[in-house]
Design an enzyme around this catalytic site. Structure first.
Site, short mmCIF file in Angstrom:
data_model
loop_
_atom_site.label_atom_id
_atom_site.label_comp_id
_atom_site.label_asym_id
_atom_site.label_seq_id
_atom_site.Cartn_x
_atom_site.Cartn_y
_atom_site.Cartn_z
N SER A 18 -0.69 -3.75 -5.13
CA SER A 18 -2.08 -3.41 -5.38
C SER A 18 -2.90 -4.62 -5.81
O SER A 18 -3.17 -5.51 -5.02
CB SER A 18 -2.12 -2.28 -6.42
OG SER A 18 -3.28 -1.53 -6.28
N ASP A 38 -5.02 -16.40 2.13
CA ASP A 38 -5.99 -16.48 3.22
C ASP A 38 -7.02 -17.60 3.02
O ASP A 38 -7.56 -18.14 3.98
CB ASP A 38 -6.70 -15.15 3.40
CG ASP A 38 -5.83 -14.11 4.09
OD1 ASP A 38 -4.66 -14.42 4.36
OD2 ASP A 38 -6.31 -12.99 4.35
N LYS A 79 0.81 -1.41 -1.02
CA LYS A 79 0.09 -0.17 -1.37
C LYS A 79 -1.24 -0.09 -0.62
O LYS A 79 -1.45 0.79 0.17
CB LYS A 79 -0.12 -0.10 -2.88
CG LYS A 79 -0.93 1.13 -3.31
CD LYS A 79 -0.98 1.25 -4.81
CE LYS A 79 -1.85 2.43 -5.21
NZ LYS A 79 -3.28 2.13 -5.13
#
Length: 584
Positions: free
Chosen positions: A466, A477, A491
């Site tokens: 999460s 990224d 999740k």
């Protein structure tokens, strides 16, 4: 009232306090995955009534603390600390961490029997059942249905919800835990007949609206009361829970502890004894002790087994049942029988307010090469501020590379994940969320004027979930650091906590999915580390010199990869996940 702020999904603190709408990124539902021994209790909160007489017992076995060896490695790169970091908004919500055990994350739905076993050993649910009425439960179903229709990310039809609710009841009437909780005895012949009638009811009377579903619920309650003697309220409550189970494994009805206090949340100052627990065949095993708490003062430690509470054996009890015996108001005492290395001991602890910090293990793990280490256990309200203090402490000690450990971190506050990401990412996207309404669609971007430029290695594992995945994906990224370990849990959904008017409690409802800066959906996928380390050789249970994740972080720092990324931070070209794997 809604806000046009880009933080409306994560919610400003004033929004949370004034309007009672909470957003959660907790990894697992209140319900079990069927292996309750893997559930963990971050701290035993104290609102129960179990007291023990004053007693000055002490725990007898001695404690030999593990050594913390220094690790030697070179560091690379130069960086400057931030001059200004304006805090972002914060919000409170519930988080009940638990831990999946698979090396490859498993997102399977728990079985109905697993749901029932967890639910009907939960003291909160049992207390709610003992005090509710059919009138209240009817209103509760209607209120929840309205919220589901308006806000759930992908609501099922009433027919599908009702079919699952009736399936739950069909299993419940032969489930020993349920029958014991409602004090009913299931005669085999009567059970089979009742199951046949429930199956027939599902096909004979499909619900098309909330009103029709309520009629099915009331009919089923009357049927099981006549045929099996099950209280109508018990049937209605399980019908409601079954309805919510049909949606997803994270949505849940969460009864309040009492009418005066909401259910346990990501509070950082909680009344209790200061322990983290999991189930054990002999009782409860301590897996963590909170610094400065009563348990630490009594020299309890990780690995101790609690076998009795107030002279009552807890062997065979569920985690919820046993933990409930430990809870109590501030100032009251609890007497524990503890086993350590085969030796028995006793200790009496006084419950009191304990600060549960999420930042731990702050240290320079190599004084010569200045590699710092910080572990974040969860993303809570004070995590950003506590992390800032830890970063400055390490900076003042000369830190040149940071190992940021998110292993076993089940998630937490969405706002905390955004704020902590902001501390390291100079520009670019952090996370986006997508739901059915405008307020569930957000795009959070880096906004801080000054950020920490320290070379960064982030450790994750199959239990990082999460909010942990939001941070790790944002770092990956944006090419800000190197991700090391194992694929994260996956999740990928956001839950909003809706306070209920018809009952003291809240509906935790999945209202959105979240996406990495590259646009990839996190639900079911997780974060694939840049450098994969085998689970057999790494993990929190290992000492640093034997922990494959930390050793890999050391090798990467020595090779200069984190420093190289830190020096080029801000170049937002996405890189593929899992770019390399290093054998140990």
């Amino acid at each position: 009232m809604k806000t046009a702020s880009p933080h409306k999904k994560s919610g400003a603190r004033l929004w949370a306090l004034a309007f009672g709408l909470f957003t959660t990124l907790a990894v697992l539902p209140l319900r079990s995955f069927g292996n309750e021994s893997d559930l963990r209790l971050a701290l035993v909160p104290g609102m129960g009534t179990q007291n023990a007489p004053a007693h000055n017992g002490s725990f007898t076995p001695s404690y030999n603390p593990a050594t913390q060896p220094n690790l030697v490695l070179p560091s690379n790169g130069n960086w400057n600390p931030p001059v200004n970091n304006t805090p972002r908004f914060e919000e409170l919500f519930q988080n009940t961490p638990s831990v999946p055990t698979e090396t490859v994350p498993s997102l399977r739905q728990p079985t109905i029997d697993e749901e029932l076993a967890q639910r009907y050993t939960d003291p909160r649910m049992l207390r709610f059942l003992s005090s509710t009425s059919m009138s209240q439960l009817t209103s509760l179903y209607t209120e929840m249905s309205r919220l589901i229709d308006q806000r759930h990310v992908s609501p099922l039809s009433y027919e599908q919800r009702t079919q699952r609710a009736l399936s739950n009841l069909s299993r419940a009437i032969e489930n020993p835990t349920f029958l014991q909780a409602v004090r009913a005895n299931g005669n085999s012949a009567n059970v089979r007949q009742a199951q046949a009638e429930l199956t027939s009811l599902a096909s004979r009377q499909p619900a098309r609206s909330a009103q029709e579903a309520v009629s099915v619920m009331q009919y089923a309650a009357s049927l099981l009361n006549r045929s099996l003697g099950i209280p109508m309220e018990a049937t209605a409550l399980e019908f409601i829970n079954g309805t919510i189970d049909s949606l997803d494994q994270y949505s849940a009805f969460v009864p309040a502890e009492t009418a005066q206090r909401p259910s346990a949340s990501l509070e950082e100052r909680i009344v209790g004894i200061g322990v983290e627990l999991k189930s054990h065949s002999d009782g409860l095993q301590i897996v963590g002790v909170v610094d400065g708490g009563p348990a630490q003062a009594a020299k309890l430690q990780r690995g101790d087994i609690i076998v009795a509470i107030n002279n009552q054996s807890i062997r065979g009890m569920s985690l919820n049942q046993a933990a409930d015996l430990i809870t109590g108001p501030a100032g009251s005492s609890v007497h524990l029988n503890v086993v350590r290395d085969g030796r028995n001991g006793t200790v009496t602890l006084q419950r009191r307010s304990v600060y549960v910090g999420s930042v731990t293990g702050v240290q320079i793990i190599d004084p010569q090469q200045k590699i710092g280490y910080i572990r974040l256990k969860q993303f809570s309200e004070s995590s950003a501020a506590d992390l800032e203090k830890a970063l400055w402490k390490l900076y003042q000690e000369g830190m040149q590379t940071l190992v940021f450990d998110l292993r076993g971190n089940p998630g937490g506050l969405l706002t905390a994940a955004i704020e902590i990401s902001n501390k390291f990412i100079a520009q670019g996207s952090i996370v986006s969320t997508k739901g059915r309404t405008a307020e569930d669609n957000t795009n959070e971007r880096a906004t801080f004027d000054r950020t920490w430029k320290v070379p960064l290695v982030v450790l994750i594992d199959e239990n990082s979930a999460s909010a942990s995945e939001i941070f790790a994906a944002a770092i990956q990224d944006n090419q800000r650091g190197v991700i090391v370990g194992r694929r994260s849990y996956g999740k990928g959904t956001v839950q909003t906590h809706f306070p209920l008017r018809s009952a003291t409690g809240e509906l935790k409802l999945t209202t959105a999915k979240f996406y990495a800066p590259s646009g990839r959906e996190m639900a079911g996928a997780g974060v694939i580390p840049d450098v994969s380390v085998p689970a057999a050789s790494a993990g929190l249970e290992f000492a640093p010199e034997r922990d494959g994740d930390i050793q890999m972080a050391i090798r990467l720092a020595a090779a200069g990869q984190p420093a190289d990324l830190a020096s080029r931070a801000g170049n937002n070209q996405a890189r593929p996940q899992g770019v390399s794997q290093y054998p140990l």
